[in-house]
Design an enzyme around this catalytic site. Structure first.
Site, PDB file in Angstrom:
ATOM      1  N   ARG A 105       0.770  -1.774   0.097  1.00 39.89           N
ATOM      2  CA  ARG A 105      -0.062   0.163   0.028  1.00 39.89           C
ATOM      3  C   ARG A 105       0.900   1.124   0.285  1.00 39.89           C
ATOM      4  O   ARG A 105       1.385   0.979   1.226  1.00 39.89           O
ATOM      5  CB  ARG A 105      -0.720  -0.226   1.506  1.00 39.89           C
ATOM      6  CG  ARG A 105      -2.038   1.529   1.734  1.00 39.89           C
ATOM      7  CD  ARG A 105      -3.074   1.897   0.478  1.00 39.89           C
ATOM      8  NE  ARG A 105      -3.893   2.076   0.564  1.00 39.89           N
ATOM      9  CZ  ARG A 105      -3.553   3.787   0.617  1.00 39.89           C
ATOM     10  NH1 ARG A 105      -2.141   4.094   0.258  1.00 39.89           N
ATOM     11  NH2 ARG A 105      -4.549   4.691   0.531  1.00 39.89           N
ATOM     12  N   GLU A 154     -11.654   5.977  -5.659  1.00 40.00           N
ATOM     13  CA  GLU A 154     -11.291   3.931  -4.805  1.00 40.00           C
ATOM     14  C   GLU A 154     -12.314   3.858  -6.574  1.00 40.00           C
ATOM     15  O   GLU A 154     -13.196   4.372  -7.810  1.00 40.00           O
ATOM     16  CB  GLU A 154     -13.207   3.822  -4.567  1.00 40.00           C
ATOM     17  CG  GLU A 154     -12.584   4.096  -3.209  1.00 40.00           C
ATOM     18  CD  GLU A 154     -11.108   3.025  -2.700  1.00 40.00           C
ATOM     19  OE1 GLU A 154     -11.171   1.930  -2.363  1.00 40.00           O
ATOM     20  OE2 GLU A 154     -10.235   3.934  -2.020  1.00 40.00           O
ATOM     21  N   ARG A 182      -1.184  -6.114   4.452  1.00 41.86           N
ATOM     22  CA  ARG A 182      -0.265  -5.734   4.056  1.00 41.86           C
ATOM     23  C   ARG A 182       1.294  -5.128   4.432  1.00 41.86           C
ATOM     24  O   ARG A 182       1.126  -4.605   5.531  1.00 41.86           O
ATOM     25  CB  ARG A 182      -1.129  -4.534   3.304  1.00 41.86           C
ATOM     26  CG  ARG A 182      -2.148  -4.890   1.600  1.00 41.86           C
ATOM     27  CD  ARG A 182      -2.898  -4.041   1.554  1.00 41.86           C
ATOM     28  NE  ARG A 182      -3.025  -2.537   2.377  1.00 41.86           N
ATOM     29  CZ  ARG A 182      -4.523  -1.549   2.227  1.00 41.86           C
ATOM     30  NH1 ARG A 182      -4.695  -1.783   0.789  1.00 41.86           N
ATOM     31  NH2 ARG A 182      -5.029  -1.303   3.280  1.00 41.86           N
TER      32      ARG A 182
END
EC number: 3.1.-.-
Length: 277
Positions: A131, A139, A179
């Site tokens: 990330r 998005e 992540r």
């Protein structure tokens, strides 16, 4: 009865032979500790032992491959970078990285047994989910949510910029989604005016108006105050110029929605629908 003289001599020889055999066996089983302290033995042993320990340390520190984000040691956080090849780009601010420790010097890309897999089945559970630190991209449509303006442009740009390229990431921490939040850097041969200049991917997205500075109340990560100032300055310039997702921001501020505001609104709507059911 007295034994003949030659019989006594024979018995004496037998006893002597038996004693000699015992002494020989004892000498075979004895450990000559003095031999281990001789320079001709001690020096090669020390060199060999040091070499083995050193090789293990080098492998552990520089050549050990991390198959996923959870495998990364906390000792790497904010201190050491990880080099790898981007195998997929999931959205506008995240991608998957196949760790290639040591890079080309360690044989990645040219040794037959050190090639990055290309098939999805061969990449399963073998890549690090990254990330991008400090930024929030629009998005894409997922989980029933509509696509946000400029989401596709951000995703397409990031894909063209990092997919199948070698990227170096500085890991700051892990998040709750397994992540790593990291600063990502890439070098490109065709880069005017300085080829192979190191580029900060998060910064490049902000200058192009393809992302905003990450504004969540908790969990924000920039990689330090200096980078945060740099990112906010880049966002301010893009906003002033109306670049990318900032187009129309000044004319219609009330109708404009940041990625953070979009996610907050979607979350509230889903909660409301859940309560209504």
């Amino acid at each position: 009865m007295r034994w003949p003289p030659w019989a006594s001599e024979s018995q004496a020889r037998d006893k002597q032979d038996e004693q000699n055999q015992k002494n020989w066996d004892k000498s075979l089983n004895a450990i000559d500790w003095a031999a281990f302290t001789e320079p001709r033995t001690l020096i090669p042993t020390l060199i060999l032992t040091t070499g083995i320990i050193g090789a293990l340390q080098i492998h552990r520190r520089y050549l050990r491959r991390f198959p996923d984000a959870v495998s990364i040691s906390p000792s790497y956080f904010r201190k050491r970078t990880i080099l790898g090849q981007v195998t997929s780009v999931g959205d506008g601010d995240g991608f998957r990285l196949y760790h290639t420790p040591g890079g080309r010097l360690a044989g990645w890309g040219w040794l037959p047994w050190k090639r990055v897999p290309t098939a999805k089945k061969d990449l399963r559970d073998k890549t690090i989910s990254v990330r991008l630190a400090g930024v929030d991209a629009p998005e894409l449509a997922h989980f029933g949510r509509p696509e946000q303006p400029y989401a596709r442009e951000a995703h397409e740009w990031l894909t063209s910029y990092v997919l199948n390229r070698r990227v170096r990431v500085l890991v700051h921490r892990q998040d709750q989604y397994q992540r790593v939040v990291a600063s990502a850097y890439v070098r490109r041969a065709i880069d005017f005016p300085i080829p192979f200049r190191r580029r900060d991917v998060s910064y490049e997205m902000l200058t192009r108006g393809l992302a905003t500075v990450y504004e969540a109340k908790a969990g924000s990560e920039f990689g330090g105050p200096e980078l945060e100032r740099k990112y906010r300055e880049a966002e301010s310039i893009a906003k002033r110029k109306g670049t990318g997702l900032w187009k129309g921001y000044r004319r219609n501020r009330k109708g404009w929605e940041s990625p953070r505001e979009y996610k907050t609104r979607m979350g509230l709507e889903e909660q409301s629908q859940g309560k209504g059911n």
